[in-house]
Write an enzyme that holds these catalytic residues in place. Sequence first.
Site, PDB file in Angstrom:
ATOM      1  N   HIS A  66       2.803   1.604  59.956  1.00  0.00           N
ATOM      2  CA  HIS A  66       1.727   0.593  59.920  1.00  0.00           C
ATOM      3  C   HIS A  66       2.034  -0.519  58.915  1.00  0.00           C
ATOM      4  O   HIS A  66       2.027  -1.701  59.288  1.00  0.00           O
ATOM      5  CB  HIS A  66       0.378   1.267  59.631  1.00  0.00           C
ATOM      6  CG  HIS A  66      -0.720   0.301  59.314  1.00  0.00           C
ATOM      7  ND1 HIS A  66      -1.192  -0.629  60.223  1.00  0.00           N
ATOM      8  CD2 HIS A  66      -1.440   0.105  58.173  1.00  0.00           C
ATOM      9  CE1 HIS A  66      -2.150  -1.346  59.649  1.00  0.00           C
ATOM     10  NE2 HIS A  66      -2.310  -0.923  58.408  1.00  0.00           N
ATOM     11  N   HIS A  91       0.261  -2.683  50.990  1.00  0.00           N
ATOM     12  CA  HIS A  91      -1.176  -2.989  51.012  1.00  0.00           C
ATOM     13  C   HIS A  91      -2.096  -1.764  51.045  1.00  0.00           C
ATOM     14  O   HIS A  91      -3.255  -1.854  50.637  1.00  0.00           O
ATOM     15  CB  HIS A  91      -1.507  -3.948  52.164  1.00  0.00           C
ATOM     16  CG  HIS A  91      -1.621  -3.309  53.507  1.00  0.00           C
ATOM     17  ND1 HIS A  91      -0.549  -3.125  54.347  1.00  0.00           N
ATOM     18  CD2 HIS A  91      -2.695  -2.819  54.173  1.00  0.00           C
ATOM     19  CE1 HIS A  91      -0.957  -2.551  55.464  1.00  0.00           C
ATOM     20  NE2 HIS A  91      -2.248  -2.347  55.391  1.00  0.00           N
ATOM     21  N   ASP A  92      -1.596  -0.614  51.508  1.00  0.00           N
ATOM     22  CA  ASP A  92      -2.454   0.579  51.559  1.00  0.00           C
ATOM     23  C   ASP A  92      -2.144   1.602  50.463  1.00  0.00           C
ATOM     24  O   ASP A  92      -2.779   2.651  50.402  1.00  0.00           O
ATOM     25  CB  ASP A  92      -2.324   1.269  52.929  1.00  0.00           C
ATOM     26  CG  ASP A  92      -3.243   0.654  53.969  1.00  0.00           C
ATOM     27  OD1 ASP A  92      -4.247   0.027  53.570  1.00  0.00           O
ATOM     28  OD2 ASP A  92      -2.955   0.779  55.175  1.00  0.00           O
ATOM     29  N   GLU A  95      -5.079   2.219  47.918  1.00  0.00           N
ATOM     30  CA  GLU A  95      -6.256   2.806  48.574  1.00  0.00           C
ATOM     31  C   GLU A  95      -6.019   4.250  48.994  1.00  0.00           C
ATOM     32  O   GLU A  95      -6.913   5.089  48.872  1.00  0.00           O
ATOM     33  CB  GLU A  95      -6.605   1.953  49.806  1.00  0.00           C
ATOM     34  CG  GLU A  95      -7.960   2.281  50.387  1.00  0.00           C
ATOM     35  CD  GLU A  95      -8.245   1.403  51.595  1.00  0.00           C
ATOM     36  OE1 GLU A  95      -8.872   1.913  52.520  1.00  0.00           O
ATOM     37  OE2 GLU A  95      -7.834   0.235  51.608  1.00  0.00           O
ATOM     38  N   ASP A  96      -4.808   4.547  49.501  1.00  0.00           N
ATOM     39  CA  ASP A  96      -4.571   5.852  50.129  1.00  0.00           C
ATOM     40  C   ASP A  96      -3.765   6.836  49.288  1.00  0.00           C
ATOM     41  O   ASP A  96      -3.558   7.973  49.701  1.00  0.00           O
ATOM     42  CB  ASP A  96      -3.849   5.649  51.481  1.00  0.00           C
ATOM     43  CG  ASP A  96      -4.711   4.895  52.480  1.00  0.00           C
ATOM     44  OD1 ASP A  96      -5.930   4.814  52.248  1.00  0.00           O
ATOM     45  OD2 ASP A  96      -4.172   4.379  53.472  1.00  0.00           O
ATOM     46  N   ASP A 158      -2.970  -7.251  59.133  1.00  0.00           N
ATOM     47  CA  ASP A 158      -3.399  -5.846  59.118  1.00  0.00           C
ATOM     48  C   ASP A 158      -4.387  -5.594  60.264  1.00  0.00           C
ATOM     49  O   ASP A 158      -4.267  -4.617  61.010  1.00  0.00           O
ATOM     50  CB  ASP A 158      -4.052  -5.554  57.758  1.00  0.00           C
ATOM     51  CG  ASP A 158      -4.593  -4.135  57.646  1.00  0.00           C
ATOM     52  OD1 ASP A 158      -3.957  -3.215  58.185  1.00  0.00           O
ATOM     53  OD2 ASP A 158      -5.650  -3.953  57.016  1.00  0.00           O
TER      54      ASP A 158
END
Length: 762
Positions: A66, A91-92, A95-96, A158
Amino acid sequence: MDEQRNEISRERTEEKMVSDAFQHLLDSYLASRHRKKVDIITKAFNFARQAHKGVKRLSGEPYIMHPIAVAQIACSEIGLGSTSISSALLHDVVEDTDYTVEDIENIFGPKIAQIVDGLTKISGGIFGDKASAQAENFKKLLLTMSDDIRVILIKIADRLHNMRTLESQPANKQYKIAGETLYIYAPLANRLGLNKIKTELEDLSFRFEHPEEYAAITNKLKITQEQRDDLFSKFTEPIRETLDKMGVDYEIKARVKSPYSIWNKMQNKNITFNEIYDILAVRIIFNPKVRSEEIDECFRIYVAISKIYKSHPDRLRDWLSHPKANGYQALHVTLMSKQGRWIEVQIRSNRMNEIAEQGFAAHWKYKDGSETEEEYSEDEGELNNWLRTIKEILDDPQPDAMDFLDAIKLNLFASEIFVFTPKGEIKTMPAGCTALDFAFQIHTFLGSHCIGAKVNHKLVPLSHKLQSGDQVEILTSNSQHVQPSWINYVSTAKAKGKIQAILRRDSREVQKAGEKILMNWLERNSMEMTSSVLDRLCEYHEVKKHDQLFQALGEKTIILSEKDLDELLGKNKPKETKSGWRRYVPFIGKEKAKAVQALIESHDYFIVPKDFNRKKPVYITESNITQFIFPTCCHSIPGDDALGFIDGKNRIEIHKRNCPVANKLKSSYGNRILDVKWDMHKQLYFTATIKMRGIDRIGLVNEVTQVISRQLNVNIHKLLFTCDESIFDGLIELRVHDRDDVKVIMDQLKAVSGVQEIQQIV
C-alpha cells in the site's frame, strides 16, 4: 513438510512482488525531472518494510504494497519528488506501528516528519467533543496543508489507492469511504488541478455506491464506442489538414465523458443517456513554436478551425487570460459538426495540458535545500490565496462537523468569478457570492456597515449575486449594523464567520439582560436559578439550550408568567414534544389499517446494542420496517440504493445513498454508516411522486390516468395539472410497492404523446 515448502514459496513470491513494485517506483522516479535522491527513498522503503513486516491488508497482500502504491501515484500521477515519495512510503508508520513522529524526525529530518505527522490520524479529540473523528482528521490535514501543500497531495494519492482496492472492504465501509471521497476528496483533487485523479475518484465512488447504474452506463459507452470513433474521425479530418498546412506540431485526442459525469447530468437534467450530446469532446494539444507566444497560437488555431465549422456564440470559454484558481489554462470552443452534433474542442499547449493533468505539482519549481529538503516557489499567487482561505476557515471557531464541512464545500470547491473594484483592481471570488460577500472580502468594517452596492453603476441590494466581470462599489452608513438575516445573504466562510462573530458578541449582551430578567423573576417568587430550573423552563418553552432561553428572555420573545411558575411547581399537564423525524407508516388499505396500528404500537424503534456487528447488512422487511426512522430529506422506498445511519440515540435512520444529507453523514460520521438491503415482497404500499412536463393537448390528462389506473392498476393518491401557454406541468402522487413499480410507470408515461420530461421527486 509440504506446508513448510508452500510457506517458503509464498514468502518468496511476496518478497519478489514487493521488490518489483519498489523497483518500478525507483525507475519512475529516475525517469522524472527531479533531482535524483535515490538514497533517501531507499532508506524510507527499508524502514517502512521493516515496520510493517508480517502485516497483511484485507486483500491478503503484504501491507508494504500500500505505501509503495501511494508513493507510485505521488511520483507518476502527481509528479512529486523525493521528499513526497519518502513521506508516502512512511505515511502509515506512526499510525500503525510503535514508531513516533520523533523517531521519523531523527532518522529522516523535520520536513518528512512534519508531512508524516499531518497524514497521521488523530487519536483523541483536539477540536472538541462535538466534532466527528473524520472532521477532526480532515481539519488536522488542512492545518498541516496550510504549511506544506504536499500533505494533501499524498493524502489524495492514499485515498486513490484505497478506492482502487475498495473491493476487499465490507459494504458499510465502502459507502463511508466512497461518500467521503465524493464529498471531500474528489472536489479537493479538482481544486488542486488533478483532473485525471478527480475523474477516477468520482467514477470509483459511483461504482461502489450505485453498481447497477455504473454497469448500465459503462455498457452503453461500450456499445456506442464505434459511433463515437466514426464521429471523431470524420470531425477531426479537416482540422488535421488545416493544422498540417499551418505547420503546427500537435496531437488530437478524444475525451469521453466519465460514467459519473454522465450519471450526474442524467440526474440533474432528468434526461436519458441518449439525450446527452457532449459525451465526446476533442482536445488539440500543441507544442508551441515559441513558448512566450503559446496563448497567441491557441487563438490562431481557434480562428483556423472556426472557418471549418460554425462555432457556438455562447460557448467560448477563455481560460487563457484568466486561468482557473487551480492553474488550468485552455481555450474551449463548441463547434457544429457536419453530423449535426455540437462538439466541444479544447485547445491547449503541452505545458497547459501537463498542468491540466497534474495541477499545481506540474508547475512547482523544486530547488535544492539541505539533504532532504525540497521547496516549492512562493510565487503561486492563487495557491497562496487558497491556503489563506483554508486558514480563515480553520480560525472560525465552529465546532460542528457538518458546519465545518459545509464551509469547506462552499469556499474551497466553488467555481471562481472575477470582479473589479471601482479603481479597476481584479478580485477573485467564489461563484454565487453576493455584494455583501464582496464587502466583507475587502474589509470587515465595509461589510458590517454595508447598506447596498453599485454594480456596473446601478444600485443593487446586499443580496445581489455577482457575475464575472462586474464592477462593484460598496455603499456604507455608520448607522448600519449587522442583522441576523444577513447570514442568508452570504456564501463565503469569511463573511459568514464575521457576521456570526458580530452576532455572537451582540447576543452575549442580550443574553446577559435575559439572565438578569430571569434572576429577578425567580427571586420575586422565592426560587433559585439552578440547572434543573433552567432545564424545566427550556423544555417547557421548547428551546434546547440555556443560552437560547436567556436570548429569548432578553429579546422579549418569551415573557415569564404564572404558567411558568406552575410548570416549575409541577402543576401543568405534560406537553407532547415535537419530533423532527417521522415514523414511516406504509399505506396498505383500510382492511389492514387495524393490523398496522397494532404493529406500530407493539414495535418501538430498534436500538443498536453495543455488540452490534456493523459490517453485516441490515435487512428491512414488512415486519420490521416501522422500527427504523425514515427522515423526510430523501423519502427512501424499497428498491432504492439505501444505507443506514446510527443516530445519537442509537436508532437507525434509512437514507438513499445519493441523499445530500447522507453524503454529509458519510463524510462526517462514517463509522456510524450501515449497509441496508430490502427484503420486501410487494405487500406494503409507499408514496412516490412523479413530475411531468410537456405540450398540452385535449385528452392528455385522461390518457395519463388511464395508463396509471387501468393498464397498471396503480392507485392515484393526488393529481395536479397546470397549463401555461400550451405547456403543461403535472404532479402525480401514487401508491407503489417499490422502485421497480415507479420505473414501469415512468416508462409507460414516457410513451404518452406530448410528454417531454418525466422524473421522480422526493
